[in-house]
Scaffold this motif. Sequence first.
Motif, PDB file in Angstrom:
ATOM      1  N   ILE A 221       0.712  -1.212   0.062  1.00 24.78           N
ATOM      2  CA  ILE A 221       0.007  -0.001   0.022  1.00 24.78           C
ATOM      3  C   ILE A 221       0.777   1.224   0.086  1.00 24.78           C
ATOM      4  CG2 ILE A 221      -1.591   1.365   1.499  1.00 24.78           C
ATOM      5  CD1 ILE A 221      -2.925  -1.073   2.203  1.00 24.78           C
ATOM      6  N   GLU A 222       2.073   1.150   0.799  1.00 26.71           N
ATOM      7  CA  GLU A 222       2.762   2.381   0.835  1.00 26.71           C
ATOM      8  C   GLU A 222       3.425   2.673  -0.640  1.00 26.71           C
ATOM      9  OE1 GLU A 222       6.794   4.133   3.139  1.00 26.71           O
ATOM     10  OE2 GLU A 222       5.813   2.199   3.744  1.00 26.71           O
ATOM     11  N   VAL A 223       4.000   1.505  -1.051  1.00 34.64           N
ATOM     12  CA  VAL A 223       4.551   1.609  -2.482  1.00 34.64           C
ATOM     13  C   VAL A 223       3.679   2.274  -3.403  1.00 34.64           C
ATOM     14  CG1 VAL A 223       5.728   0.333  -4.363  1.00 34.64           C
ATOM     15  CG2 VAL A 223       6.335  -0.190  -1.849  1.00 34.64           C
ATOM     16  N   GLY A 224       2.319   1.354  -3.416  1.00 28.67           N
ATOM     17  CA  GLY A 224       1.368   1.801  -4.541  1.00 28.67           C
ATOM     18  C   GLY A 224       0.989   3.348  -4.457  1.00 28.67           C
ATOM     19  N   ARG A 225       0.944   3.843  -3.230  1.00 31.80           N
ATOM     20  CA  ARG A 225       0.624   5.418  -2.927  1.00 31.80           C
ATOM     21  C   ARG A 225       1.434   5.938  -3.593  1.00 31.80           C
ATOM     22  NH1 ARG A 225      -0.663   4.812   3.281  1.00 31.80           N
ATOM     23  NH2 ARG A 225      -2.982   4.286   3.250  1.00 31.80           N
ATOM     24  N   ALA A 226       3.026   5.879  -3.386  1.00 29.47           N
ATOM     25  CA  ALA A 226       3.950   6.461  -4.213  1.00 29.47           C
ATOM     26  C   ALA A 226       3.890   6.430  -5.648  1.00 29.47           C
ATOM     27  CB  ALA A 226       5.247   5.958  -3.470  1.00 29.47           C
ATOM     28  N   HIS A 280      10.879   4.595  -5.654  1.00 31.12           N
ATOM     29  CA  HIS A 280      10.499   5.536  -4.511  1.00 31.12           C
ATOM     30  C   HIS A 280      11.435   5.385  -3.252  1.00 31.12           C
ATOM     31  CE1 HIS A 280       7.147   6.459  -7.602  1.00 31.12           C
ATOM     32  NE2 HIS A 280       7.116   5.363  -7.480  1.00 31.12           N
ATOM     33  N   ALA A 281      12.242   4.781  -3.493  1.00 28.49           N
ATOM     34  CA  ALA A 281      13.168   4.676  -1.969  1.00 28.49           C
ATOM     35  C   ALA A 281      12.399   4.160  -0.960  1.00 28.49           C
ATOM     36  CB  ALA A 281      13.858   5.871  -1.871  1.00 28.49           C
TER      37      ALA A 281
END
Length: 303
Positions: A221-226, A280-281
């Motif tokens: 979810i964090e990656v997808g948001r980025a 996205h680091a």
Amino acid sequence: MNPLASERPVAIIGAGAIGLSLASALARAGRSITVCGGREPIDHIEITEDGSTETWPVRHVTDPADIAWYTTAIVAVKGHHTAAVADWLRAVAHPGATVLVAQNGVEQCERVMPYVGAAHIMPSVIYLNVERTAPGHAILRRVGALDIAVPDDAASASLATELSAGGMRTSTEADLKTVAWAKLLSNITANPLTALTGRRADVMRDPGIERIARRIMTEAIEVGRAAGAALTDEHAERALHWLQHVPEGSTTSMREDRLAGRSLEYDALTGAVVRAAERHAIDAPVNRSVLALLAAIKPEVAA
């Protein structure tokens, strides 16, 4: 014009479980079906759903030149097999053709773009749970209220309408990116965890597996948001609920491939999350660990 043009044939590039299911819907809607390549010739497809079986005749071709004039194609091979069907994709790489990409993941357009030229790429998100039981034969299990989501654009509208007419519960989406990332949450949990444990989808109800699934999804979810997807924590809750309530006996393609000794589709799923995390680091240690475990499984038979 080709004498068969009046039949408005659809080229199925990859007659696996999903390809067969989509082909059956278009056959039901009145389209003729052509199965492209494959190890064994197929003269019909057979879909069993809720104990009832329907059969449709198909044409089988082995030369990509035979579909060069087609205006509709469905590519339903696993993501890591896309390059192997490049000649079939190039055959329909012309203006006016629509190529529906029925593959898992969030990199569908990027994956087929090098091969399809001026054709319109129609990405999709598939929710069907289908088990291929023999060449041309599959058991279809529907999960939830939707079978396939496609873009909300004019070029995709016609094929979406036909899929609906053929019995596929179809949704057109203005924000397919978010829909695709939301579906990826299910793919990066159920597929790897069933493949690694060897169990069917019921394994998702085990408390220990559920905890691992939640950690996988939280990272994604964090990656997808980025990456631009409008994901929320609620997407993970819905994905987990969906996975824990699929029909009894449901399996995943990755589990079936591992049991059969075939190569696994982890790069298009967990690999996509890890690549996006690196861009996205963002640290994604659980997904990186799952990717390493899946990559260590070596196929026992030719893909």
